[in-house]
Design an enzyme around this catalytic site. Structure first.
Site, PDB file in Angstrom:
ATOM      1  N   SER A 136      35.462  50.850  44.810  1.00 21.93           N
ATOM      2  CA  SER A 136      36.048  50.937  44.004  1.00 21.93           C
ATOM      3  C   SER A 136      37.473  52.107  44.605  1.00 21.93           C
ATOM      4  CB  SER A 136      35.257  51.407  42.656  1.00 21.93           C
ATOM      5  OG  SER A 136      36.236  51.086  41.981  1.00 21.93           O
TER       6      SER A 136
ATOM      7  N   ASP B 295      34.366  40.407  37.538  1.00 22.55           N
ATOM      8  CA  ASP B 295      34.310  42.001  37.809  1.00 22.55           C
ATOM      9  C   ASP B 295      36.123  42.726  37.519  1.00 22.55           C
ATOM     10  OD1 ASP B 295      35.208  44.960  38.696  1.00 22.55           O
ATOM     11  OD2 ASP B 295      34.425  44.736  40.577  1.00 22.55           O
TER      12      ASP B 295
ATOM     13  N   HIS C 175      30.817  45.443  37.987  1.00 19.32           N
ATOM     14  CA  HIS C 175      31.566  46.659  39.497  1.00 19.32           C
ATOM     15  C   HIS C 175      31.111  47.064  40.232  1.00 19.32           C
ATOM     16  CE1 HIS C 175      35.420  48.143  40.828  1.00 19.32           C
ATOM     17  NE2 HIS C 175      35.733  49.507  40.232  1.00 19.32           N
TER      18      HIS C 175
END
Length: 262
Positions: A94, A216, A244
């Site tokens: 991320s 996602d 995610h």
């Protein structure tokens, strides 16, 4: 300054080549517990917490330094140099995908390969670029977080995790978000969701793999494709995993993809 204490650095493994794992927003190094140990036989595994997360030294948090992702990238460079890393494999989830990317531009000798899990260089739509959120949506998201950290965590974490059929995963992410210091979480969220690193992608000179999930809501397949198109020579693998956080929801698939690349 004790860099290892500041970032709660842990080093394990029997291999010579380092592999550094970096966690995403609202998380800590514990999020890699199903992935990182699988590489301990062949790599020197490095885990750490971003300042403000997990077991990091909260007193090291500086509003000015961490008002951009560069502050976090500087920490990563300092960790790498403190450990004497060379040619390391960087695995960033991320927002840490962009933190690692910035660190590689500051100190390219530290890293030999990068694996970016669910990366996004910009979350806000801009012209033809579709980041997934309008400016208004991000403003509302940050306002909600500002007003009610716990409520925001409970509402957002399950959606970010995806995998509604496995509610325990959403619950774990919710608990992780709730453990984060609220003031630091608010500041880090603002930095994360308002950053724009699109122009940095083309400067990357290190072989890079993008791991992309479907469904996602934070980093769509279109965003993953954009990252691949902008980083010279990069590759993308579309995982079967959804949501995610494949490091929690589909660790075996993440391990397999990383192993095949390194």
């Amino acid at each position: 300054m004790d860099i290892r204490k500041r970032n709660n650095v842990h080093v394990t493994g029997q291999g010579d080549r380092p592999m550094v794992f970096a966690h995403g927003f609202g998380c800590d190094q514990n999020m890699w517990r199903f992935v990182a140990p699988q590489f301990e036989r062949d790599f020197k595994v490095v885990l750490f917490d971003q300042v403000g997360a997990g077991g990091s030294d909260l007193s090291a948090y500086d509003k000015t330094k961490y008002s951009t992702l560069h502050g976090y990238a500087d920490d990563l460079v300092e960790i790498g140099r403190d450990l004497g890393l060379k040619d390391a494999v960087f695995v960033g989830h991320s927002v840490s995908a962009m933190i690692g990317l910035l660190a590689s531009l500051k100190a390219p000798e530290l890293f030999g390969r990068m694996v970016l899990v669910g990366p996004s260089p910009r979350y806000i739509d801009d012209g033809e670029y579709v980041g997934g959120f309008t400016e208004k949506q991000i403003a509302e998201l940050l306002e909600f977080l500002e007003d009610n950290h716990m409520g925001w965590s409970a509402a957002m974490a399950p959606s970010i995790m995806g995998n509604a059929d496995r509610p325990e995963l959403g619950e774990e992410l919710t608990n992780s978000f709730c453990r984060t210091d609220p003031e630091i979480a608010k500041a880090f969220a603002r930095v994360t969701f308002t950053s724009d690193n699109r122009k940095d992608l083309s400067k990357v000179t290190i072989p890079t793999l993008i791991l992309q999930c479907s469904e996602d809501i934070i980093a769509s397949e279109a965003v993953g494709e954009f990252v691949r198109s902008q980083i010279p020579g990069s590759e993308i693998v579309f995982l079967r995993a959804t949501g995610h956080c494949p490091n929690l929801s589909a660790p075996a698939e993440v391990v397999s993809a990383i192993r095949a690349y390194v």
